[in-house]
Design an enzyme around this catalytic site. Structure first.
Site, short mmCIF file in Angstrom:
data_model
loop_
_atom_site.label_atom_id
_atom_site.label_comp_id
_atom_site.label_asym_id
_atom_site.label_seq_id
_atom_site.Cartn_x
_atom_site.Cartn_y
_atom_site.Cartn_z
N ASP A 16 0.87 -1.19 0.00
CA ASP A 16 0.00 0.00 0.00
C ASP A 16 0.90 1.24 0.00
O ASP A 16 1.66 1.46 0.95
CB ASP A 16 -0.86 -0.06 1.27
CG ASP A 16 -1.76 1.15 1.43
OD1 ASP A 16 -1.65 2.12 0.64
OD2 ASP A 16 -2.57 1.13 2.37
N ASP A 40 -5.61 7.37 -5.82
CA ASP A 40 -5.82 8.79 -5.53
C ASP A 40 -6.68 8.95 -4.27
O ASP A 40 -6.34 9.70 -3.34
CB ASP A 40 -6.49 9.45 -6.75
CG ASP A 40 -6.58 10.95 -6.67
OD1 ASP A 40 -5.87 11.56 -5.85
OD2 ASP A 40 -7.36 11.54 -7.44
N TYR A 131 -8.06 3.75 -15.53
CA TYR A 131 -7.71 4.25 -16.85
C TYR A 131 -7.42 3.15 -17.87
O TYR A 131 -7.20 3.44 -19.05
CB TYR A 131 -6.54 5.24 -16.77
CG TYR A 131 -6.94 6.63 -16.29
CD1 TYR A 131 -8.25 6.91 -15.92
CD2 TYR A 131 -6.02 7.66 -16.22
CE1 TYR A 131 -8.63 8.19 -15.48
CE2 TYR A 131 -6.37 8.94 -15.80
CZ TYR A 131 -7.68 9.19 -15.42
OH TYR A 131 -8.05 10.45 -15.00
#
Ligand code: ADP
Length: 183
Positions: A16, A40, A131
């Site tokens: 992480d 994000d 994405y």
């Protein structure tokens, strides 16, 4: 997994990125610098309000962060001192300049790292989540861009890490490391 490029240790770690104990972590942001999901969201949650305030100032001043470019903020409550926010390309089949834009994300982020005397930096796998950039293709672009940067800039960070969240992403980068560096 680990390799050395000139004076830089390049490491692949599964984990992480919000927990990374490095000078700067890189955020796979969006060009509006408005909080999203994925890494994000995790970085903003862990870093707290100071990151959003710093992003709001950049939005006001510069309108955001064009795809392939990077901006830097403080790390707020994160162990990292800085967050480098870069906007990756959305995958559209590969013929829309995605690989150049993705390479530019890594090189722009490293340039900002050098300008801020960052000695250790951790990247997530930019563009391969929401994405949609295929992981193995992205990994080859990422590792090649980093290799080029380190070979050209003698002030490159001493430690560059990839912190990869899941098994499949880690494996994709490990395979790419072998093909790019022949190990
Ligand atoms: P993008 O919009 O650039 O595709 P995402 O955040 O959707 O960005 O995904 C990028 C990568 O970050 C994915 O491999 C995702 O699994 C990974 N990721 C999500 N959370 C974390 C985290 N806390 N640390 C490291 N990587 C993460």
């Amino acid at each position: 997994m680990k390799t050395q490029v000139r004076q830089t240790d390049l490491e692949l770690i599964q984990g992480d990125i919000t927990k990374a104990d490095v000078d700067a972590i890189v955020n796979a942001a969006n060009s509006q610098l408005i909080g999203g999901g994925g890494v994000d969201g995790a970085i903003r949650r862990a870093g707290g309000d100071q990151i959003e305030q710093a992003c709001a100032e950049i939005r006001k001043r510069e309108g955001g962060c064009p795809t392939g470019k990077a901006v830097i903020t403080i790390g707020g409550n994160l162990p990292a001192k800085y967050v480098i926010h870069t906007a990756g390309p959305v995958w559209a089949g590969g013929d829309s300049g995605e690989s150049e834009l993705l390479a530019s994300c890594y090189q722009s982020s490293l340039r900002l790292a050098v300008e801020n005397s960052v000695q250790s930096v951790a990247f997530p796998s930019i563009s391969t989540g929401i994405y949609g950039y295929p992981t193995e293709k992205a990994a080859v672009v990422a590792l090649t861009a980093i290799e080029e940067f380190v070979k050209q800039d003698s002030a490159a960070p001493a430690i560059i890490q990839f912190i990869l969240f899941d098994d499949a992403t880690y494996t994709g980068y490990a395979d790419a490391l072998s093909s790019v560096f022949g190990k």
